[in-house]
Design a protein around this motif. Structure first.
Motif, PDB file in Angstrom:
ATOM      1  N   PRO A  17       0.773  -1.236   0.078  1.00  0.00           N
ATOM      2  CA  PRO A  17      -0.068   0.195   0.047  1.00  0.00           C
ATOM      3  C   PRO A  17       1.039   1.116  -0.074  1.00  0.00           C
ATOM      4  N   ALA A  18       0.380   2.278  -0.774  1.00  0.00           N
ATOM      5  CA  ALA A  18       1.154   3.512  -0.848  1.00  0.00           C
ATOM      6  C   ALA A  18       1.127   4.372   0.645  1.00  0.00           C
ATOM      7  N   ALA A  19       2.242   4.752   0.924  1.00  0.00           N
ATOM      8  CA  ALA A  19       2.563   5.526   2.252  1.00  0.00           C
ATOM      9  C   ALA A  19       1.904   6.817   2.246  1.00  0.00           C
ATOM     10  N   VAL A  20       1.282   7.360   3.361  1.00  0.00           N
ATOM     11  CA  VAL A  20       0.666   8.651   3.467  1.00  0.00           C
ATOM     12  C   VAL A  20       1.733   9.722   3.583  1.00  0.00           C
ATOM     13  N   ASP A  21       1.606  10.772   2.735  1.00  0.00           N
ATOM     14  CA  ASP A  21       2.707  11.820   2.947  1.00  0.00           C
ATOM     15  C   ASP A  21       1.821  12.865   3.615  1.00  0.00           C
ATOM     16  N   LEU A  22       2.082  13.023   5.093  1.00  0.00           N
ATOM     17  CA  LEU A  22       1.508  13.747   6.049  1.00  0.00           C
ATOM     18  C   LEU A  22       1.752  15.517   5.491  1.00  0.00           C
ATOM     19  N   ALA A  23       3.317  15.637   4.940  1.00  0.00           N
ATOM     20  CA  ALA A  23       3.563  16.931   4.729  1.00  0.00           C
ATOM     21  C   ALA A  23       2.594  17.428   3.502  1.00  0.00           C
ATOM     22  N   THR A  24       2.449  16.687   2.555  1.00  0.00           N
ATOM     23  CA  THR A  24       1.424  16.861   1.349  1.00  0.00           C
ATOM     24  C   THR A  24       0.225  17.372   1.973  1.00  0.00           C
ATOM     25  N   LEU A  25      -0.417  16.289   2.699  1.00  0.00           N
ATOM     26  CA  LEU A  25      -1.824  16.591   3.365  1.00  0.00           C
ATOM     27  C   LEU A  25      -1.913  18.005   3.938  1.00  0.00           C
ATOM     28  N   LEU A  26      -0.919  18.236   5.006  1.00  0.00           N
ATOM     29  CA  LEU A  26      -0.780  19.504   5.648  1.00  0.00           C
ATOM     30  C   LEU A  26      -0.722  20.803   4.687  1.00  0.00           C
ATOM     31  N   GLY A  27      -0.189  20.700   3.728  1.00  0.00           N
ATOM     32  CA  GLY A  27       0.115  21.616   2.780  1.00  0.00           C
ATOM     33  C   GLY A  27      -1.310  21.824   1.901  1.00  0.00           C
ATOM     34  N   GLU A  28      -1.754  20.741   1.440  1.00  0.00           N
ATOM     35  CA  GLU A  28      -3.118  21.033   0.796  1.00  0.00           C
ATOM     36  C   GLU A  28      -4.093  21.441   1.674  1.00  0.00           C
ATOM     37  N   MET A  29      -4.081  21.278   2.992  1.00  0.00           N
ATOM     38  CA  MET A  29      -4.843  21.577   3.908  1.00  0.00           C
ATOM     39  C   MET A  29      -5.094  23.248   4.148  1.00  0.00           C
ATOM     40  N   ALA A  30      -3.271  23.711   4.249  1.00  0.00           N
ATOM     41  CA  ALA A  30      -3.251  24.915   4.364  1.00  0.00           C
ATOM     42  C   ALA A  30      -3.709  25.945   3.233  1.00  0.00           C
ATOM     43  N   VAL A  31      -3.544  25.491   1.858  1.00  0.00           N
ATOM     44  CA  VAL A  31      -3.952  26.060   0.618  1.00  0.00           C
ATOM     45  C   VAL A  31      -5.570  26.200   0.732  1.00  0.00           C
ATOM     46  N   LEU A  32      -6.322  24.898   1.045  1.00  0.00           N
ATOM     47  CA  LEU A  32      -7.676  25.192   1.235  1.00  0.00           C
ATOM     48  C   LEU A  32      -8.143  26.117   2.219  1.00  0.00           C
ATOM     49  N   LYS A  33      -7.435  26.175   3.369  1.00  0.00           N
ATOM     50  CA  LYS A  33      -7.657  27.099   4.481  1.00  0.00           C
ATOM     51  C   LYS A  33      -7.652  28.747   3.773  1.00  0.00           C
ATOM     52  N   ASN A  34      -6.256  28.727   3.006  1.00  0.00           N
ATOM     53  CA  ASN A  34      -6.316  30.265   2.604  1.00  0.00           C
ATOM     54  C   ASN A  34      -7.300  30.493   1.407  1.00  0.00           C
ATOM     55  N   GLU A  35      -7.831  29.423   0.637  1.00  0.00           N
ATOM     56  CA  GLU A  35      -8.613  29.636  -0.295  1.00  0.00           C
ATOM     57  C   GLU A  35      -9.929  30.067   0.257  1.00  0.00           C
ATOM     58  N   LEU A  36     -10.388  29.392   1.365  1.00  0.00           N
ATOM     59  CA  LEU A  36     -11.309  29.860   1.840  1.00  0.00           C
ATOM     60  C   LEU A  36     -11.372  31.118   2.640  1.00  0.00           C
ATOM     61  N   ARG A  37     -10.155  31.578   3.032  1.00  0.00           N
ATOM     62  CA  ARG A  37     -10.146  32.917   3.534  1.00  0.00           C
ATOM     63  C   ARG A  37     -10.295  34.193   2.337  1.00  0.00           C
ATOM     64  N   LEU A  38      -9.572  33.553   1.302  1.00  0.00           N
ATOM     65  CA  LEU A  38      -9.983  34.521   0.340  1.00  0.00           C
ATOM     66  C   LEU A  38     -11.327  34.661  -0.246  1.00  0.00           C
ATOM     67  N   GLN A  39     -11.951  33.635  -0.332  1.00  0.00           N
ATOM     68  CA  GLN A  39     -13.353  33.368  -0.551  1.00  0.00           C
ATOM     69  C   GLN A  39     -14.257  34.163   0.347  1.00  0.00           C
ATOM     70  N   SER A  40     -14.003  34.107   1.567  1.00  0.00           N
ATOM     71  CA  SER A  40     -14.678  35.000   2.782  1.00  0.00           C
ATOM     72  C   SER A  40     -14.633  36.407   2.361  1.00  0.00           C
ATOM     73  N   ARG A  41     -13.298  36.863   2.098  1.00  0.00           N
ATOM     74  CA  ARG A  41     -13.176  38.096   1.880  1.00  0.00           C
ATOM     75  C   ARG A  41     -13.564  38.680   0.776  1.00  0.00           C
ATOM     76  N   GLN A  42     -13.715  38.059  -0.341  1.00  0.00           N
ATOM     77  CA  GLN A  42     -14.203  38.386  -1.558  1.00  0.00           C
ATOM     78  C   GLN A  42     -15.893  38.491  -1.306  1.00  0.00           C
ATOM     79  N   PHE A  43     -16.246  37.703  -0.556  1.00  0.00           N
ATOM     80  CA  PHE A  43     -17.877  37.712  -0.409  1.00  0.00           C
ATOM     81  C   PHE A  43     -18.083  38.961   0.628  1.00  0.00           C
ATOM     82  N   LYS A  44     -17.291  39.179   1.568  1.00  0.00           N
ATOM     83  CA  LYS A  44     -17.301  40.495   2.451  1.00  0.00           C
ATOM     84  C   LYS A  44     -17.238  41.655   1.413  1.00  0.00           C
ATOM     85  N   ASN A  45     -16.362  41.653   0.360  1.00  0.00           N
ATOM     86  CA  ASN A  45     -16.306  42.765  -0.390  1.00  0.00           C
ATOM     87  C   ASN A  45     -17.640  43.012  -1.242  1.00  0.00           C
TER      88      ASN A  45
END
Length: 238
Positions: A46-74
């Motif tokens: 089985p393929a090994a889980v890359d935790l660093a990649t998961l954390l990076g993708e979660m950070a990207v999603l979090k930033n994207e949500l923050r940007l979407q929230s800012r755009q919605f407020k604007n």
């Protein structure tokens, strides 16, 4: 990370979500396989889980949500400003409409006043004709030709009926004659065109209206035309 690198389109965002979900499923499968017997020789591990990649993708999603929230407020701020502009525009339109109504009412009032003055002037002419017909002397020719007298009487009667109908029309438009005979002179609604001496025995005070040269009128209780009058003045004692 700059803002331009954190903005994704819809397909990229779905790809990251799918990758994150697949990683979680792989991690769960790995935990289950660790509890199961070892794989047979030749089977892929089985393929090994890359935790660093998961954390990076979660950070990207979090930033994207923050940007979407800012755009919605604007967007909400822009809609709020647009609503305020619409409200101010509506208030200006209401003020302009009220001003236009006032101007229309003033024009209508001025037009009605000029029309009533024209009718009053026409009434004066008819009244003069009726008075002149009543003062016609009986001449020798009229006695010889009685038909001309009947014609004059018929003409005077027609003028009087027209005058009466005009008075009814003026009354229907709230035009009323001004009573001035026997009253004290009022400069706000009367104009003196002559003075006559009154004896002491007459008991008439100075400034009393003796005759009316031109009748005054009111329109809806307001002055339409001043009255031209002759007032009394006692003779000076010698």
């Amino acid at each position: 990370m700059s803002r331009s690198t954190m903005v994704f389109d819809e397909q990229e965002r779905e790809r990251l979500v799918d990758a994150f979900r697949a990683s979680l499923e792989s991690a769960a499968s790995a935990r289950e396989s660790s509890e199961e017997p070892a794989a047979e020789p030749g089977e892929p591990a089985p393929a090994a889980v890359d935790l660093a990649t998961l954390l990076g993708e979660m950070a990207v999603l979090k930033n994207e949500l923050r940007l979407q929230s800012r755009q919605f407020k604007n967007t909400l701020d822009e809609l709020r400003c647009f609503g305020n502009d619409l409200r101010d525009h509506g208030a200006r339109l209401q003020r302009e409409l009220e001003r236009a109504r006032e101007q229309a009412a003033a024009i209508e009032q001025q037009t009605a006043r000029r029309f009533m003055l024209a009718l009053v002037d026409l009434r004066d002419r008819l009244q003069n004709g009726v008075d002149a017909a009543a003062r016609l002397p009986s001449s020798f020719l009229a006695r010889l030709l009685p038909g001309s007298k009947r014609f004059t009487a018929s003409l005077a009667e027609g003028q009087w009926l027209t005058l009466q109908r005009l008075d009814e029309l003026l009354a229907s438009h709230a035009v009323r004659p001004m009573p001035v005979l026997g009253e004290r002179f009022d400069p706000e609604r009367m104009c003196v065109v002559g003075v006559e001496a009154a004896g002491e025995a007459a008991g008439v005070a100075d400034g009393t209206v003796l005759r009316e040269v031109q009748r005054g009128f009111f329109h809806h209780g307001e002055l339409l035309r001043v009255a031209q009058v002759i007032v009394s003045k006692k003779a000076n004692r010698t």
